[in-house]
Design an enzyme around this catalytic site. Structure first.
Site, PDB file in Angstrom:
ATOM      1  N   GLY A 185     174.820  39.204  48.656  1.00 24.96           N
ATOM      2  CA  GLY A 185     174.047  38.716  49.671  1.00 24.96           C
ATOM      3  C   GLY A 185     174.809  38.716  50.817  1.00 24.96           C
ATOM      4  N   TYR A 186     174.407  39.103  52.004  1.00 25.39           N
ATOM      5  CA  TYR A 186     175.100  38.936  53.399  1.00 25.39           C
ATOM      6  C   TYR A 186     174.534  38.319  54.605  1.00 25.39           C
ATOM      7  CZ  TYR A 186     171.881  42.652  54.507  1.00 25.39           C
ATOM      8  OH  TYR A 186     170.855  43.442  54.611  1.00 25.39           O
TER       9      TYR A 186
ATOM     10  N   SER B 188     170.635  35.840  54.830  1.00 29.02           N
ATOM     11  CA  SER B 188     170.083  34.420  54.327  1.00 29.02           C
ATOM     12  C   SER B 188     169.884  34.400  52.854  1.00 29.02           C
ATOM     13  CB  SER B 188     168.513  34.369  54.839  1.00 29.02           C
ATOM     14  OG  SER B 188     167.713  35.530  54.416  1.00 29.02           O
TER      15      SER B 188
ATOM     16  N   GLU C 298     162.862  42.154  50.200  1.00 27.33           N
ATOM     17  CA  GLU C 298     163.605  42.937  50.932  1.00 27.33           C
ATOM     18  C   GLU C 298     163.155  44.224  51.219  1.00 27.33           C
ATOM     19  OE1 GLU C 298     166.631  41.766  52.162  1.00 27.33           O
ATOM     20  OE2 GLU C 298     166.337  39.863  51.058  1.00 27.33           O
TER      21      GLU C 298
END
Length: 182
Positions: free
Chosen positions: A8-9, A11, A84
């Site tokens: 994860g990068y 939220s 996503e």
């Protein structure tokens, strides 16, 4: 695969939405966190798109790696794909990460598709601030999204200087201090 990791990068770092056994900061090489995705739904409209985060080529990105129990792998992938891949501006990839404890793992990662119509490309700090400051979508104002991202990154001890510069420029546009913008 004897382990299942997710990177994860944005939220996803503070709101993963799936079960995990381990959470550790990590670095992804070859990609950087960037406001490079034109948001036509959540943080803007087609007439006035906002900008949201994507992983774009070049540099590196500090984020969070989640080790997911193998028993939850299929359900987690289904969830991530629904979250996503709504407009398919992201591509699902299995990429190597260096965890903060030195381990190297492969993780499911979502990178921007540069051929997609929503790819915004590289923008300057001032361009990004101007676009973000004027955009509102179904999930709310675009400046709130960017400021919230920076605030969460700071809480985790991750400094994204470019993104922080965008928030500072937005604060100038709004006539407030940076801390007020956060």
């Amino acid at each position: 695969m004897d382990e299942f990791w997710v990177f994860g990068y944005g939220s996803l770092m503070w709101n993963p939405g799936f079960p995990f056994e381990e959470r550790i900061q990590a670095r992804l090489m070859g990609y950087r966190r960037s406001l490079c995705v034109r948001s036509w739904v959540h943080r803007g409209t087609e007439e006035r798109p906002g900008l949201v985060l994507g992983l774009d080529r070049g540099g590196s990105c500090r984020g969070v790696a989640f080790k997911v129990p193998l028993s939850d792998q299929d359900e987690t992938l289904d969830y991530l794909r629904e979250r996503e891949l709504v407009t398919h501006v992201y591509l699902e990839r299995l990429l190597p990460l260096k965890l903060d404890d030195g381990r190297i793992v492969k993780a499911v990662t979502y990178v921007v598709d540069r051929a997609h119509a929503q790819y915004g490309g590289a923008v300057t700090v001032s361009e990004a601030a101007r676009i973000v400051n004027a955009a509102v979508g179904q999930s709310g104002p675009n400046p709130v999204y960017v400021a919230n991202t920076v605030a969460h990154l700071r809480e985790m001890g991750i400094h994204d200087h470019w993104l922080e510069s965008v928030v500072a420029e937005i604060a100038k546009l709004e006539g407030v201090g940076v801390e007020e913008a956060l």
